[in-house]
Design a protein around this motif. Structure first.
Motif, short mmCIF file in Angstrom:
data_model
loop_
_atom_site.label_atom_id
_atom_site.label_comp_id
_atom_site.label_asym_id
_atom_site.label_seq_id
_atom_site.Cartn_x
_atom_site.Cartn_y
_atom_site.Cartn_z
N ALA A 27 -35.34 -44.61 -4.80
CA ALA A 27 -36.31 -43.59 -5.26
C ALA A 27 -35.64 -42.42 -6.11
CB ALA A 27 -37.34 -42.85 -4.03
N ILE A 28 -34.23 -43.20 -5.66
CA ILE A 28 -33.48 -42.57 -6.44
C ILE A 28 -32.60 -43.07 -7.81
CG2 ILE A 28 -30.72 -41.35 -6.44
CD1 ILE A 28 -33.23 -39.69 -5.43
N TYR A 29 -31.88 -44.48 -6.42
CA TYR A 29 -31.09 -45.66 -7.14
C TYR A 29 -31.95 -46.50 -7.56
CZ TYR A 29 -26.99 -42.62 -5.83
OH TYR A 29 -26.75 -41.87 -5.48
N GLY A 30 -33.41 -46.92 -8.49
CA GLY A 30 -34.03 -47.65 -8.58
C GLY A 30 -33.92 -48.65 -9.87
N ASN A 31 -34.72 -49.35 -10.03
CA ASN A 31 -34.81 -50.48 -11.53
C ASN A 31 -35.59 -49.59 -12.60
OD1 ASN A 31 -32.76 -51.39 -10.31
ND2 ASN A 31 -34.13 -53.11 -9.23
N ASP A 32 -35.58 -49.78 -13.77
CA ASP A 32 -36.11 -49.74 -14.83
C ASP A 32 -36.96 -50.92 -15.09
OD1 ASP A 32 -34.86 -51.21 -16.03
OD2 ASP A 32 -33.53 -49.79 -17.88
N ASP B 1 -27.64 -38.25 -13.02
CA ASP B 1 -26.84 -37.55 -13.64
C ASP B 1 -26.31 -37.05 -11.92
OD1 ASP B 1 -26.86 -38.47 -15.76
OD2 ASP B 1 -27.81 -36.27 -16.07
N GLU B 2 -25.06 -37.17 -11.69
CA GLU B 2 -23.78 -36.82 -10.60
C GLU B 2 -24.50 -35.22 -10.38
OE1 GLU B 2 -22.19 -37.12 -7.16
OE2 GLU B 2 -22.30 -38.62 -8.66
N VAL B 3 -24.91 -34.08 -11.66
CA VAL B 3 -24.76 -32.56 -11.60
C VAL B 3 -26.42 -32.70 -10.50
CG1 VAL B 3 -25.32 -31.38 -12.69
CG2 VAL B 3 -24.07 -32.14 -13.76
N HIS C 191 -26.00 -33.31 -7.29
CA HIS C 191 -25.51 -32.77 -6.19
C HIS C 191 -26.60 -31.52 -6.46
CE1 HIS C 191 -21.93 -30.27 -4.86
NE2 HIS C 191 -22.17 -28.74 -5.69
N PHE C 192 -27.39 -31.44 -7.13
CA PHE C 192 -28.12 -30.00 -7.21
C PHE C 192 -29.37 -29.89 -5.70
CE2 PHE C 192 -32.47 -28.06 -7.91
CZ PHE C 192 -32.32 -27.24 -8.27
N LEU C 193 -29.87 -31.61 -5.53
CA LEU C 193 -31.19 -31.53 -4.72
C LEU C 193 -30.01 -31.37 -3.43
CD1 LEU C 193 -33.28 -33.05 -4.10
CD2 LEU C 193 -32.33 -34.86 -3.84
N ASP C 194 -28.83 -32.26 -3.06
CA ASP C 194 -27.95 -31.58 -1.66
C ASP C 194 -28.00 -30.50 -2.03
OD1 ASP C 194 -28.08 -34.93 -2.02
OD2 ASP C 194 -26.27 -34.97 -2.46
N THR D 181 -35.58 -40.58 -12.45
CA THR D 181 -35.11 -40.24 -13.75
C THR D 181 -34.29 -39.18 -13.02
OG1 THR D 181 -36.79 -38.85 -13.72
CG2 THR D 181 -36.60 -41.04 -15.12
N ASN D 182 -33.81 -38.13 -13.80
CA ASN D 182 -32.85 -36.91 -13.93
C ASN D 182 -34.46 -36.35 -13.49
OD1 ASN D 182 -30.16 -37.58 -14.29
ND2 ASN D 182 -31.09 -37.09 -17.14
N SER D 183 -35.42 -36.06 -14.01
CA SER D 183 -36.57 -35.23 -13.88
C SER D 183 -36.96 -35.29 -12.16
CB SER D 183 -37.50 -34.96 -14.83
OG SER D 183 -38.68 -36.64 -14.73
N GLY D 184 -36.88 -35.92 -11.85
CA GLY D 184 -37.94 -36.60 -10.74
C GLY D 184 -36.68 -35.98 -9.20
N VAL D 185 -35.59 -35.72 -9.85
CA VAL D 185 -34.52 -35.21 -8.33
C VAL D 185 -34.63 -34.52 -8.95
CG1 VAL D 185 -32.40 -34.97 -7.77
CG2 VAL D 185 -33.31 -37.36 -8.72
N LEU D 186 -34.92 -33.91 -10.27
CA LEU D 186 -34.49 -32.28 -10.25
C LEU D 186 -36.01 -31.20 -10.19
CD1 LEU D 186 -33.67 -29.18 -12.12
CD2 LEU D 186 -34.92 -30.07 -13.85
N ILE D 187 -36.71 -32.23 -9.80
CA ILE D 187 -38.09 -30.98 -9.33
C ILE D 187 -37.93 -31.40 -7.68
CG2 ILE D 187 -40.49 -32.23 -8.65
CD1 ILE D 187 -40.91 -32.79 -11.82
N ARG D 188 -37.46 -32.33 -7.17
CA ARG D 188 -37.21 -32.53 -5.38
C ARG D 188 -36.21 -31.53 -4.88
NH1 ARG D 188 -35.54 -38.54 -3.96
NH2 ARG D 188 -35.56 -36.97 -1.97
N GLY D 189 -35.31 -30.95 -6.61
CA GLY D 189 -34.21 -30.02 -5.62
C GLY D 189 -35.22 -28.19 -5.58
N LEU D 190 -36.24 -28.20 -6.84
CA LEU D 190 -36.69 -27.35 -7.17
C LEU D 190 -37.69 -27.18 -6.32
CD1 LEU D 190 -37.43 -27.26 -10.39
CD2 LEU D 190 -36.24 -25.74 -9.79
N GLY D 191 -38.37 -27.90 -5.84
CA GLY D 191 -39.49 -27.99 -4.65
C GLY D 191 -38.93 -27.37 -3.55
#
Length: 458
Positions: free
Chosen positions: A26-31, A40-42, A45-48, A330-340
């Motif tokens: 889900a994080i390291y997927g294929n396009d 991005d690593e940032v 790191h925010f999600l973790d 994408t970065n937006s998917g990881v961002l939404i998980r962290g914001l969740g």
């Protein structure tokens, strides 16, 4: 109090489970071209960081605080001297907030290491039911908030109807109906998931995984259930709370302005009493009752405002995901998980924060709390309150006496000035009358002389 939030919980749950079940695909997927996508690593790191600080540290802390505070609220609000239709709603709200906090803490265990081991089979077996209870408690809290806001609006704006409608028995019936409907809506939740055993070649271990069932994977079901949840537990409640809370704020403002207007004659009477005697005066019972009702309304307004502040980010996120297809690669998917994680923590704060509002805004709640849990401090607090009230009475009486003395001296000066002007006016009138008499006599004498002259000539 929480939001229809269970929906956001379910959404982030699904993202997290997909992440765990697919070896981080889900994080390291294929396009679409087959190339590997790495956020991005940032963002990673925010999600973790959000998982560690919120799920492992802050959620347990707020769960302990909220459970204690809601337990105290349940005990206090169900006391005989505290029973009212509004307090029945607040007691029920505390029950479902406490359930939400407990099961949110239970769900947070999924972020711990080795949670997928076979020895935690019963955790995952109960996990779908924990999600159901969390969602049901969340939904019930929303509509309880809406219900007591509408009830308070009726009691404030239509007091005669409120005495008939806003009763304890009716409040208990409405609480039961809200509970049945909201929990009934979440009954399909446990059937949306399946528990399977999967062998991991990398670790050479058999682990447990939770995957969506045939019902949970059905696109029509997901679309219909999602939009029903958004409409019933986001759009409609937020709209109703905004409208009726605005009416309540306006009514409190008008009530305060009306009370200030009505208390002016009482202040004048108090001034007259202070100037004539040293006896003390007390506020009219009607004014005291009005102030008490106003305090209750202000407390409920504060509860609703806290609800709106803590639930608004969740509502915005749900609306955004309704119109945008979130790609976890994408970065937006990881961002939404962290914001969740952050938004779920805000909902936990909401569930635990009502106790603080009650303590700050309700004198009766504080007194009952001291009587129930701190009887040794009851006498000291009462003495402090008595001294504080006496100080206020003395200060108010002194200020009123000073004002009355100033008013009296001003009145005396006014009376003296008016008396002087009245004397001058009377003297002027008398002088003017004398002058008129002299003029009339002169005219009369002239007329007599002319007559005599005419007679002599004749």
């Amino acid at each position: 109090m929480t939001s229809g939030a269970g929906l956001l919980d379910n959404y982030t749950e699904l993202l997290a489970i997909n992440d765990n079940n697919n070896n981080n695909s889900a994080i390291y997927g294929n396009d679409s071209s087959g190339e590997r996508l790495i956020p991005d690593e940032v963002y990673l790191h925010f999600l973790d960081s959000s998982r560690f600080w919120i799920q492992r540290i802050l959620v347990p802390l707020i769960m302990i605080i909220g459970t204690i505070g809601n337990t105290i609220t349940i005990v206090i609000m169900t006391r005989r001297r505290m029973r009212s239709s509004t307090n029945w709603y607040l007691a029920a709200l505390a029950i479902f907030d406490m359930l939400y906090l407990i099961f949110t803490f239970y769900l947070s265990f999924r972020h711990y290491d080795n949670i997928k081991d076979l020895k935690f089979y019963y955790y995952w077996l109960l996990w779908p039911y924990a999600v159901m209870i969390c969602d049901g408690s969340s939904n019930t809290s929303i509509w309880l908030t809406v219900t007591f806001t509408i009830e308070r609006y009726i009691a404030v704006c239509y007091p005669m109807k409120g005495k008939v409608i806003c009763t304890e028995s009716r409040a208990r019936k409405q609480i039961f109906c809200v509970f049945i409907v909201c929990f009934g809506f979440t009954i399909p939740t446990p059937f949306e998931w399946e528990i399977l055993e999967r062998f991991e070649a990398i670790t050479n271990q058999t682990v447990l995984q939770v995957i969506p069932s045939a019902l949970g994977s059905n696109e029509i079901y997901k679309l219909v259930y999602y939009w029903l949840t958004v409409v019933l537990f986001i759009f409609i409640p937020f709209l109703l709370l905004t409208i009726f809370n605005t009416f309540l704020i306006r009514s409190v403002h008008l009530s305060r302005r009306q009370r200030r207007t009505m208390t002016r004659p009482n202040e004048q009477a108090m001034k007259a009493t202070l100037t004539s005697s040293s006896s003390t005066t007390t506020a009219p019972p009607a004014d005291t009752s009005s102030k008490q009702e106003s305090r209750i309304t202000i407390m409920l307004i504060a509860v609703v405002i806290l609800f709106l502040i803590c639930q608004l980010p969740t509502a915005v996120t749900l609306i955004y995901t309704a119109f945008h297809d979130i790609d976890l690669n994408t970065n937006s998917g990881v961002l939404i998980r962290g914001l969740g994680n952050i938004f779920n923590f805000l909902m936990a704060i909401n569930a635990a924060g009502n106790f603080v509002l009650y303590c700050l805004l309700s004198n009766k709640y504080r007194r009952t709390f001291l009587q129930s849990f701190c009887p040794c401090l009851k006498g000291k607090v009462q003495r402090l309150q008595s001294a504080y009230q006496q100080t206020n009475v003395y200060t108010n009486s002194t200020s009123l006496a000073k004002k009355s003395m100033k008013s009296q001296s001003s009145l005396d000066r006014t009376r003296t000035l008016v008396s002087k002007r009245l004397v001058s006016y009377r003297e002027a009138i008398n002088q003017q009358s004398f002058d008129n008499v002299v003029i009339e006599n002169t005219k009369l004498n002239g007329t007599v002389t002319n007559v005599n002259r005419s007679i002599d000539k004749w």
